[in-house]
Design a protein around this motif. Structure first.
Motif, PDB file in Angstrom:
ATOM      1  N   LEU A  24       0.551  -5.761   1.129  1.00 45.60           N
ATOM      2  CA  LEU A  24      -0.601  -6.228   1.990  1.00 45.60           C
ATOM      3  C   LEU A  24      -1.796  -6.326   0.909  1.00 45.60           C
ATOM      4  CD1 LEU A  24      -2.200  -6.726   4.630  1.00 45.60           C
ATOM      5  CD2 LEU A  24      -2.757  -4.352   4.551  1.00 45.60           C
ATOM      6  N   LEU A  25      -1.985  -5.191  -0.021  1.00 47.14           N
ATOM      7  CA  LEU A  25      -3.239  -5.132  -1.012  1.00 47.14           C
ATOM      8  C   LEU A  25      -2.833  -5.913  -2.367  1.00 47.14           C
ATOM      9  CD1 LEU A  25      -3.948  -1.443  -0.080  1.00 47.14           C
ATOM     10  CD2 LEU A  25      -5.288  -3.649   0.477  1.00 47.14           C
ATOM     11  N   GLY A  26      -1.725  -6.253  -2.741  1.00 44.33           N
ATOM     12  CA  GLY A  26      -1.402  -6.448  -3.814  1.00 44.33           C
ATOM     13  C   GLY A  26      -1.495  -5.710  -5.089  1.00 44.33           C
ATOM     14  N   PRO A  44      -4.238  -3.148  -9.275  1.00 40.34           N
ATOM     15  CA  PRO A  44      -3.556  -3.539 -10.703  1.00 40.34           C
ATOM     16  C   PRO A  44      -4.792  -3.220 -11.850  1.00 40.34           C
ATOM     17  CG  PRO A  44      -3.077  -5.299  -9.451  1.00 40.34           C
ATOM     18  CD  PRO A  44      -4.105  -4.463  -8.479  1.00 40.34           C
ATOM     19  N   GLU A  45      -6.175  -3.540 -11.531  1.00 39.71           N
ATOM     20  CA  GLU A  45      -7.038  -3.345 -12.574  1.00 39.71           C
ATOM     21  C   GLU A  45      -7.859  -2.126 -12.763  1.00 39.71           C
ATOM     22  OE1 GLU A  45      -8.743  -4.797  -8.654  1.00 39.71           O
ATOM     23  OE2 GLU A  45      -7.009  -5.433 -10.004  1.00 39.71           O
ATOM     24  N   GLU A  47      -7.422   2.409 -12.288  1.00 40.80           N
ATOM     25  CA  GLU A  47      -6.515   3.593 -11.983  1.00 40.80           C
ATOM     26  C   GLU A  47      -6.810   4.279 -10.738  1.00 40.80           C
ATOM     27  OE1 GLU A  47      -3.469   6.312 -12.395  1.00 40.80           O
ATOM     28  OE2 GLU A  47      -3.818   4.648 -13.487  1.00 40.80           O
ATOM     29  N   ARG A  48      -8.063   4.593 -10.323  1.00 43.07           N
ATOM     30  CA  ARG A  48      -8.486   5.151  -9.144  1.00 43.07           C
ATOM     31  C   ARG A  48      -9.548   4.665  -8.503  1.00 43.07           C
ATOM     32  NH1 ARG A  48      -4.836   9.482  -8.265  1.00 43.07           N
ATOM     33  NH2 ARG A  48      -4.383  10.508 -10.532  1.00 43.07           N
ATOM     34  N   PRO A  49      -9.969   4.666  -7.099  1.00 44.50           N
ATOM     35  CA  PRO A  49      -8.994   5.567  -6.325  1.00 44.50           C
ATOM     36  C   PRO A  49      -7.576   4.645  -5.958  1.00 44.50           C
ATOM     37  CG  PRO A  49     -10.659   4.241  -5.034  1.00 44.50           C
ATOM     38  CD  PRO A  49     -10.851   4.007  -6.539  1.00 44.50           C
ATOM     39  N   GLY A  50      -6.598   5.644  -5.564  1.00 44.04           N
ATOM     40  CA  GLY A  50      -5.353   4.972  -5.404  1.00 44.04           C
ATOM     41  C   GLY A  50      -5.090   5.205  -3.788  1.00 44.04           C
ATOM     42  N   LEU A  51      -3.951   4.831  -3.375  1.00 45.44           N
ATOM     43  CA  LEU A  51      -3.566   5.337  -1.879  1.00 45.44           C
ATOM     44  C   LEU A  51      -2.178   5.810  -2.052  1.00 45.44           C
ATOM     45  CD1 LEU A  51      -3.867   4.666   1.090  1.00 45.44           C
ATOM     46  CD2 LEU A  51      -3.203   2.333   0.839  1.00 45.44           C
ATOM     47  N   SER A  52      -1.958   6.907  -1.481  1.00 43.91           N
ATOM     48  CA  SER A  52      -0.936   7.517  -1.599  1.00 43.91           C
ATOM     49  C   SER A  52       0.032   7.913  -0.206  1.00 43.91           C
ATOM     50  CB  SER A  52      -1.028   8.949  -2.491  1.00 43.91           C
ATOM     51  OG  SER A  52      -1.380   8.867  -3.503  1.00 43.91           O
TER      52      SER A  52
END
Length: 127
Positions: A24-26, A44-45, A47-52
């Protein structure tokens, strides 16, 4: 001062839900590619924030809108889309396994549920 590292969703199947949001997000998988209990994605561009996604075997999807005596939503994701692409993004999310919620709160915002029942909003700027 702290900064947001990741938003975490509990799920009975972290790899499957991570695959949905990755598509969905690529985004890309950066942790837990072979781990059935925890997976982290990021843009991709950056490091943070992420989705876990962490294993929660007894996960119960929240109701939307909230109803007395049922599992309450604690948080949801708001995903910004281009003004002219809302309908296309809703269709793409549905093709990936999301469903449109019955209750829709406003113009320019579409509440969806991911394959494990977590609500998320696709919305246009200013909505």
């Amino acid at each position: 001062m702290p900064t947001l590292g990741s938003f975490v969703l509990g799920t009975p199947d972290p790899p499957a839900l991570a695959a949905f949001y990755r598509d969905l997000l690529g985004w890309v998988t950066v942790e837990g590619a072979d781990d059935p209990t925890f997976v982290r994605l990021r843009a991709p561009e950056q490091e943070r924030p992420g989705l876990s996604f962490q294993l929660e075997p007894e996960h119960v999807a929240p109701t939307w809108p909230a109803r007395e005596g049922e599992q309450r939503m604690h948080a949801h994701l708001d995903l910004l889309v281009a003004p002219d692409s809302l309908d296309a993004e809703v269709a793409r999310a549905a093709a990936l396994g999301a469903t449109r919620a019955d209750h829709q709160p406003a113009e320019g915002v579409v509440v969806m549920r991911d394959p494990h029942g977590h609500p998320f909003c696709l919305f246009v700027p200013g909505a």
